[in-house]
Scaffold this motif. Sequence first.
Motif, mmCIF file in Angstrom:
data_model
loop_
_atom_site.group_PDB
_atom_site.id
_atom_site.type_symbol
_atom_site.label_atom_id
_atom_site.label_comp_id
_atom_site.label_asym_id
_atom_site.label_seq_id
_atom_site.Cartn_x
_atom_site.Cartn_y
_atom_site.Cartn_z
ATOM 1 N N PHE A 108 0.603 -1.188 0.096
ATOM 2 C CA PHE A 108 0.197 0.053 -0.079
ATOM 3 C C PHE A 108 1.197 1.264 -0.344
ATOM 4 O O PHE A 108 1.356 1.498 0.969
ATOM 5 C CB PHE A 108 -0.752 -0.204 0.752
ATOM 6 N N LEU A 109 0.763 1.886 -1.143
ATOM 7 C CA LEU A 109 1.750 2.881 -1.345
ATOM 8 C C LEU A 109 0.878 4.807 -1.118
ATOM 9 O O LEU A 109 -0.722 4.547 -1.115
ATOM 10 C CB LEU A 109 2.295 3.066 -2.575
ATOM 11 N N ASP A 110 1.284 5.343 0.061
ATOM 12 C CA ASP A 110 0.737 6.813 -0.576
ATOM 13 C C ASP A 110 1.159 7.300 -1.282
ATOM 14 O O ASP A 110 2.694 7.817 -1.113
ATOM 15 C CB ASP A 110 0.380 7.841 1.049
ATOM 16 N N ILE A 118 6.158 18.897 -16.459
ATOM 17 C CA ILE A 118 7.007 17.918 -15.580
ATOM 18 C C ILE A 118 6.015 16.984 -14.228
ATOM 19 O O ILE A 118 4.831 17.928 -13.894
ATOM 20 C CB ILE A 118 8.509 18.116 -14.581
ATOM 21 N N VAL A 119 6.163 15.997 -13.995
ATOM 22 C CA VAL A 119 5.463 14.957 -12.965
ATOM 23 C C VAL A 119 6.209 14.744 -12.007
ATOM 24 O O VAL A 119 6.998 13.763 -12.276
ATOM 25 C CB VAL A 119 4.620 14.128 -13.381
ATOM 26 N N LYS A 120 6.109 15.334 -10.148
ATOM 27 C CA LYS A 120 6.809 14.421 -10.097
ATOM 28 C C LYS A 120 6.094 13.300 -8.763
ATOM 29 O O LYS A 120 4.865 13.930 -8.181
ATOM 30 C CB LYS A 120 7.542 16.253 -8.796
ATOM 31 N N ASN A 121 6.540 12.492 -8.356
ATOM 32 C CA ASN A 121 5.946 11.654 -7.850
ATOM 33 C C ASN A 121 6.665 11.276 -6.395
ATOM 34 O O ASN A 121 7.711 11.239 -6.052
ATOM 35 C CB ASN A 121 6.016 10.050 -8.439
ATOM 36 N N PHE A 122 5.818 10.992 -5.168
ATOM 37 C CA PHE A 122 6.685 10.053 -3.952
ATOM 38 C C PHE A 122 5.647 9.376 -3.560
ATOM 39 O O PHE A 122 4.522 9.802 -3.304
ATOM 40 C CB PHE A 122 6.575 11.743 -2.923
ATOM 41 N N TRP A 123 5.844 7.505 -3.382
ATOM 42 C CA TRP A 123 4.810 6.653 -3.147
ATOM 43 C C TRP A 123 6.225 6.743 -1.783
ATOM 44 O O TRP A 123 6.857 5.836 -2.124
ATOM 45 C CB TRP A 123 5.195 5.866 -4.437
ATOM 46 N N LYS A 124 4.967 6.447 -0.923
ATOM 47 C CA LYS A 124 5.270 5.849 0.465
ATOM 48 C C LYS A 124 5.020 4.831 0.992
ATOM 49 O O LYS A 124 3.486 4.917 1.636
ATOM 50 C CB LYS A 124 5.062 7.039 2.153
ATOM 51 N N PHE A 125 5.806 3.778 1.385
ATOM 52 C CA PHE A 125 5.105 2.521 1.719
ATOM 53 C C PHE A 125 4.591 2.774 3.776
ATOM 54 O O PHE A 125 5.151 3.556 4.005
ATOM 55 C CB PHE A 125 6.530 1.622 1.640
ATOM 56 N N ASP A 126 3.717 1.841 2.972
ATOM 57 C CA ASP A 126 2.998 1.322 4.951
ATOM 58 C C ASP A 126 4.580 1.216 5.199
ATOM 59 O O ASP A 126 5.330 0.851 5.145
ATOM 60 C CB ASP A 126 2.188 1.157 5.074
ATOM 61 N N LEU A 155 9.527 4.202 4.514
ATOM 62 C CA LEU A 155 11.163 3.929 2.359
ATOM 63 C C LEU A 155 10.128 4.378 1.539
ATOM 64 O O LEU A 155 8.451 4.231 1.542
ATOM 65 C CB LEU A 155 11.028 2.323 2.325
ATOM 66 N N THR A 156 10.356 5.665 0.717
ATOM 67 C CA THR A 156 9.440 6.308 0.075
ATOM 68 C C THR A 156 10.733 6.321 -1.132
ATOM 69 O O THR A 156 12.177 6.397 -1.259
ATOM 70 C CB THR A 156 9.551 7.603 0.725
ATOM 71 N N ILE A 157 10.038 5.737 -2.195
ATOM 72 C CA ILE A 157 10.148 6.475 -3.623
ATOM 73 C C ILE A 157 10.103 7.636 -4.156
ATOM 74 O O ILE A 157 8.947 8.108 -4.286
ATOM 75 C CB ILE A 157 10.146 4.971 -4.646
ATOM 76 N N TYR A 158 10.927 8.647 -4.843
ATOM 77 C CA TYR A 158 11.130 9.966 -5.395
ATOM 78 C C TYR A 158 11.197 9.590 -6.872
ATOM 79 O O TYR A 158 12.399 8.911 -7.216
ATOM 80 C CB TYR A 158 11.673 10.860 -4.910
ATOM 81 N N PHE A 159 10.323 10.075 -7.621
ATOM 82 C CA PHE A 159 11.111 10.063 -9.118
ATOM 83 C C PHE A 159 9.765 11.364 -10.020
ATOM 84 O O PHE A 159 8.657 11.781 -9.816
ATOM 85 C CB PHE A 159 11.079 9.261 -9.324
ATOM 86 N N ASP A 160 10.743 11.705 -10.972
ATOM 87 C CA ASP A 160 9.825 12.460 -11.447
ATOM 88 C C ASP A 160 10.049 12.497 -13.625
ATOM 89 O O ASP A 160 10.945 11.279 -13.611
ATOM 90 C CB ASP A 160 10.210 14.012 -11.230
ATOM 91 N N PHE A 161 8.755 12.897 -13.905
ATOM 92 C CA PHE A 161 9.229 11.966 -15.134
ATOM 93 C C PHE A 161 8.314 13.365 -16.533
ATOM 94 O O PHE A 161 7.242 14.544 -15.941
ATOM 95 C CB PHE A 161 8.451 11.145 -16.348
ATOM 96 N N PRO A 162 8.892 14.000 -17.009
ATOM 97 C CA PRO A 162 8.405 14.958 -18.121
ATOM 98 C C PRO A 162 7.683 14.683 -19.024
ATOM 99 O O PRO A 162 7.156 13.607 -19.126
ATOM 100 C CB PRO A 162 9.901 15.228 -19.418
ATOM 101 N N TYR A 163 6.626 15.530 -19.478
ATOM 102 C CA TYR A 163 5.532 15.493 -20.506
ATOM 103 C C TYR A 163 5.005 16.371 -20.761
ATOM 104 O O TYR A 163 5.312 18.194 -20.671
ATOM 105 C CB TYR A 163 4.019 15.203 -19.763
ATOM 106 N N GLU A 164 4.511 17.308 -22.018
ATOM 107 C CA GLU A 164 4.035 18.554 -22.147
ATOM 108 C C GLU A 164 2.255 18.849 -21.966
ATOM 109 O O GLU A 164 1.499 17.455 -22.669
ATOM 110 C CB GLU A 164 3.778 18.490 -23.775
ATOM 111 N N LEU A 165 1.164 19.414 -21.143
ATOM 112 C CA LEU A 165 0.236 19.259 -21.182
ATOM 113 C C LEU A 165 -0.386 20.584 -22.383
ATOM 114 O O LEU A 165 -0.119 21.110 -22.859
ATOM 115 C CB LEU A 165 0.185 20.594 -19.537
ATOM 116 N N LYS A 166 -0.709 19.239 -23.332
ATOM 117 C CA LYS A 166 -1.671 19.782 -24.209
ATOM 118 C C LYS A 166 -2.977 19.548 -23.819
ATOM 119 O O LYS A 166 -3.335 18.491 -23.594
ATOM 120 C CB LYS A 166 -0.836 20.059 -25.739
ATOM 121 N N GLY A 167 -3.762 20.486 -23.609
ATOM 122 C CA GLY A 167 -5.709 19.966 -23.775
ATOM 123 C C GLY A 167 -5.895 19.635 -22.543
ATOM 124 O O GLY A 167 -4.962 19.592 -20.999
ATOM 125 N N GLU A 168 -6.381 18.787 -22.545
ATOM 126 C CA GLU A 168 -6.976 17.576 -21.522
ATOM 127 C C GLU A 168 -6.091 16.742 -21.520
ATOM 128 O O GLU A 168 -5.509 16.125 -22.324
ATOM 129 C CB GLU A 168 -8.303 17.289 -21.397
#
Length: 160
Positions: free
Chosen positions: A21-23, A32-40, A107-120
Amino acid sequence: MKKKVALFFCGLNLYAHPHYFLDSSLQIDENIVKNFWKFDALNSKILMFDFDKNKNKILDKDEKEEFLKANFYKLKANNYNIFLQNEEKEFEIIPQNVEVLYENRKLTIYFDFPYELKGETTFCTMDEKIYLAYKLEDLKTNLKTDIQKSEYDYCIGVTK
């Protein structure tokens, strides 16, 4: 007989449940989207037992790499359990700045990734095998959002 065996194995999937289970916390900007996945706490303890070889409560460089190979990089086959699509295309997730940290017994995994916001744009967590459950804890963005959550995942519609 074959039908009974097939029904038995199909029925097993009905009772599948997450193993972890990840918070999940996100920061979504236009590029860019930055993610933080924290394990229970329980799974964090088990994972630290498995990967913290010198038992110093820190994942050293080699221990982090072993952890990521076993628990993160293999998610590539399912696009890191992330579905990201705008009106033009579905994005391949290519994690950058990947980091693993153990603090406050989690324990937390941090990562990000690029994308391009166009429309929805639609951002969803999706684990087809239901090994990981993603609970959206926090979302930081200046963009317009529409959020739908379930017990195991979430989807966010994003527009400017």
